[in-house]
Design an enzyme around this catalytic site. Sequence first.
Site, PDB file in Angstrom:
ATOM      1  N   SER A 214      -5.914   2.359  -7.174  1.00  0.00           N
ATOM      2  CA  SER A 214      -5.369   2.622  -8.004  1.00  0.00           C
ATOM      3  C   SER A 214      -4.998   4.226  -9.080  1.00  0.00           C
ATOM      4  CB  SER A 214      -6.480   1.522  -8.796  1.00  0.00           C
ATOM      5  OG  SER A 214      -8.041   2.755  -8.264  1.00  0.00           O
TER       6      SER A 214
ATOM      7  N   LYS B  47     -12.115   5.636 -11.975  1.00  0.00           N
ATOM      8  CA  LYS B  47     -10.921   5.930 -12.926  1.00  0.00           C
ATOM      9  C   LYS B  47     -11.072   6.636 -13.797  1.00  0.00           C
ATOM     10  CE  LYS B  47     -10.054   0.993 -11.299  1.00  0.00           C
ATOM     11  NZ  LYS B  47      -9.713   1.554  -9.792  1.00  0.00           N
TER      12      LYS B  47
END
Length: 204
Positions: free
Chosen positions: A126, A164
């Site tokens: 990710s 993230k």
Amino acid sequence: MKISKRQQDIYEFIKSEVKEKGYPPSVREIGEAVGLASSSTVHGHLARLEGKGLIRRDPTKPRAIEILSLEDEAETPNVVNIPIIGKVTAGMPITAIENIEEYFPLPEYMAAGETNVFMLEIDGESMINAGILDGDKVIVRQQSSAINGEIVVAMTDENEATCKRFYKEANHFRLQPENDALEPIILNNVTILGKVIGLYRDIH
């Protein structure tokens, strides 16, 4: 790397003898130099030095002691044991024992002088556009807030720690992956566990 005063004395004596004479001292000579009468005690210290990667021995030869960091005369960097976290228990401090999977020996300089740090092993792709790959370990400074655009470790609704890029927007928080194929995570509330300050990668 932490070693005892006696082990440091033994290590320095071996190093000086190799440098001066071209070969290492015997166990008896080491004992005499550091004030140890028992050869078994000397052997015990040598075994610990070997276990810490400072020397290498050949058990078939009495004087075969090799100093592993003599080439550059550099001091072995200090190592700090950094907790690696896994599943996060809600309401518990991030480095609570319930959250820690193991400890990772990290060279002190890689922690950037920070003491309140932990590591998280990245699972998945990710964050590949940010150069953070599957299997990497990110080094994270504990903090509960972040500036838009910073890479953070935050807690999801499933009590998993995720890495993230952080954005606070009009009426929600956005945890943005660095992978064009993935969608952002939109949350009404977010718990920031820390800011990513470094990266450790094993090169195989």
